[in-house]
Scaffold this active site. Structure first.
Site, PDB file in Angstrom:
ATOM      1  N   HIS A 265      -4.127  -1.028  -6.467  1.00 42.33           N
ATOM      2  CA  HIS A 265      -5.514  -1.451  -6.333  1.00 42.33           C
ATOM      3  C   HIS A 265      -6.437  -0.242  -6.300  1.00 42.33           C
ATOM      4  CE1 HIS A 265      -4.351  -5.623  -4.432  1.00 42.33           C
ATOM      5  NE2 HIS A 265      -3.834  -5.423  -5.631  1.00 42.33           N
TER       6      HIS A 265
ATOM      7  N   ASP B 198       0.832  -1.203   0.000  1.00 41.50           N
ATOM      8  CA  ASP B 198       0.000   0.000   0.000  1.00 41.50           C
ATOM      9  C   ASP B 198       0.869   1.255   0.000  1.00 41.50           C
ATOM     10  OD1 ASP B 198      -1.668  -2.123   0.647  1.00 41.50           O
ATOM     11  OD2 ASP B 198      -2.902  -0.949   1.999  1.00 41.50           O
TER      12      ASP B 198
ATOM     13  N   ARG C 255     -12.574   2.389  -5.332  1.00 34.37           N
ATOM     14  CA  ARG C 255     -13.132   1.272  -4.575  1.00 34.37           C
ATOM     15  C   ARG C 255     -13.600   1.700  -3.195  1.00 34.37           C
ATOM     16  NH1 ARG C 255     -10.049  -4.431  -3.276  1.00 34.37           N
ATOM     17  NH2 ARG C 255      -8.385  -3.039  -2.566  1.00 34.37           N
TER      18      ARG C 255
ATOM     19  N   ASP D 210      -0.528  -2.601  -4.404  1.00 37.09           N
ATOM     20  CA  ASP D 210      -1.713  -2.687  -3.544  1.00 37.09           C
ATOM     21  C   ASP D 210      -2.392  -1.326  -3.593  1.00 37.09           C
ATOM     22  OD1 ASP D 210      -3.581  -3.340  -1.319  1.00 37.09           O
ATOM     23  OD2 ASP D 210      -2.239  -5.031  -1.008  1.00 37.09           O
ATOM     24  N   ASP D 211      -3.238  -1.018  -2.609  1.00 37.58           N
ATOM     25  CA  ASP D 211      -3.943   0.263  -2.656  1.00 37.58           C
ATOM     26  C   ASP D 211      -2.962   1.418  -2.818  1.00 37.58           C
ATOM     27  OD1 ASP D 211      -6.612  -0.673  -2.309  1.00 37.58           O
ATOM     28  OD2 ASP D 211      -6.224  -0.954  -0.182  1.00 37.58           O
TER      29      ASP D 211
ATOM     30  N   LYS E 178     -14.690  -0.646  -0.044  1.00 40.57           N
ATOM     31  CA  LYS E 178     -14.822  -2.015   0.446  1.00 40.57           C
ATOM     32  C   LYS E 178     -15.146  -1.966   1.929  1.00 40.57           C
ATOM     33  CE  LYS E 178      -9.784  -2.299   1.046  1.00 40.57           C
ATOM     34  NZ  LYS E 178      -8.530  -3.006   0.708  1.00 40.57           N
TER      35      LYS E 178
END
Length: 389
Positions: free
Chosen positions: A250, A207, A283, A228-229, A285
């Site tokens: 991500h 991340d 996103r 990742d994010d 989540k």
């Protein structure tokens, strides 16, 4: 409508070509090193060795860390800084191998402080020593968060170039009333497999910015190449994220929910950014069977390019090991806006995916949304409509 990709990406293309050393280089001495303002390296405020740092923190209102190499299990601990302190990273900062998931190589806390990178400076996390395709999910033990930051009261952190961090990048935990800007996180070397990753990207769980328990925070004009994010926000309020360039990530994310109380996210703005060559674009989540809320979140003027799985993703079935496929409704989503979001996903990807729990989503708005290419979409939230395709 959203400006053309060439206009919105101009800053980031310049940054990519002029600021970032080649991703294939592992020579930690290749970057230009800033010239010290004084040649007297015995001055406590100009540190060239690790042992000089601790006494300098209490003695110096302004100190420089030049070409520091931190020994194994030895963090650069810039904690409890005197209010108003300025810290400058200069030259190349490196770290000895420390296979410990609880280890935080750089730790920063203080009120009204300034954290800077000198021109040409590099902070190298030595990720190649740890990367095995598993990140924090297993394999070799790795430092869990490369940089932990808790700054408050009009503090600033700017102009840092960080590369090859082992796992999670910058953890902004408990940051209040502060500005983070002009940060480069370059983990692109971890895109390729290595002899430990079994064909997967060597870096994982990398991340860029994890924002948690923070308020009145501005993160802007920063670039992230990772796995990742790019930016993920949890348990925070009044956070503005703008001028981001994200590649290999991500996406720009909200992570909502948890066990017990206090897992609320509100007044979050993502704007004027580009997400490219990434698994997801935008996103939200929320954890399966968790509680909490996510309210007043806006994604505004975002360009998506070459997205592999979901252009826009809202799902209430998240688990670290993989989504359940069945949404829970303990985390309430409301006041969610996507405005002027445009771009494309690869063939076979979904333009958008919305999976809400029973009665837990309300007040969604999609205005000027045009994400194309995948020719597939899924939305179980019909109350106020889903994004157009």
């Amino acid at each position: 409508m959203l400006p053309s990709p060439s206009k919105i990406s101009t800053f980031y293309l310049i940054a990519l070509s002029s600021l970032v050393p080649p991703a294939t280089s592992t020579n930690t001495t290749s970057a230009p090193i800033s010239t010290p303002t004084s040649t007297n390296t015995t001055t406590p405020c100009f540190c060239t060795t690790y042992p000089q740092i601790a006494p300098a923190i209490s003695a110096c209102p302004s100190l420089t860390l030049h070409n520091i190499h931190a020994p194994a299990h030895s963090a650069i601990a810039l904690t409890s800084l005197v209010p108003g302190t300025t810290i400058t990273f200069s030259g190349t900062t490196t770290f000895a191998y420390t296979p410990d998931s609880q280890f935080r190589p750089i730790q920063i806390s203080g009120s009204g402080v300034s954290i800077l990178g000198a021109p040409g400076s590099v902070i190298d996390g030595g990720g190649e020593m740890y990367w095995d395709g598993l990140g924090s999910n297993g394999g070799l033990a790795k430092p869990g968060q490369f940089m932990k930051v808790q700054i408050t009261n009009h503090s600033t952190m700017s102009d840092l170039y960080i590369r090859n961090y082992p796992s999670h990048g910058i953890n902004l935990a408990g940051v209040k009333d502060s500005i983070i800007e002009n940060i480069i996180l370059n983990n692109s070397l971890g895109d390729a497999p290595n002899n430990r990753s079994n064909g997967l990207s060597a870096a994982h769980n990398s991340d860029g910015f994890n924002i948690g328990n923070s308020a009145n925070l501005v993160l802007r004009d920063s670039n992230v190449w990772n796995q990742d994010d790019c930016v993920v926000v949890s348990d925070s309020t009044n956070v503005s994220v703008s001028g981001m360039f994200c590649s290999g990530s991500h996406g720009l994310s909200i992570a909502g929910g948890g066990s017990g109380t206090g897992h609320d996210i509100s007044n979050i703005l993502f704007k004027d950014s580009v997400v490219t060559n990434s698994t997801n674009g935008l996103r939200i989540k929320t954890d399966f069977n968790a509680t909490g809320s996510v309210t007043n979140v806006t994604f505004d003027n975002i360009r998506l390019e070459d997205i592999k799985t979901y252009g826009i993703d809202i799902q209430q079935d998240y688990l670290n090991g993989g989504p359940t496929g069945t949404a829970s409704n303990g985390v309430l989503l409301g006041g969610i806006t996507f405005r002027d979001v445009a771009g494309w996903v690869v063939e076979g990807a979904m333009d958008y995916y919305v999976l809400c729990g029973n009665g837990s989503c309300s007040d969604f708005e999609f205005e000027g949304v045009s994400v194309k290419g995948g020719n597939r979409s899924s939305c179980n939230y019909p109350e106020t409509g889903c994004p157009g395709v």
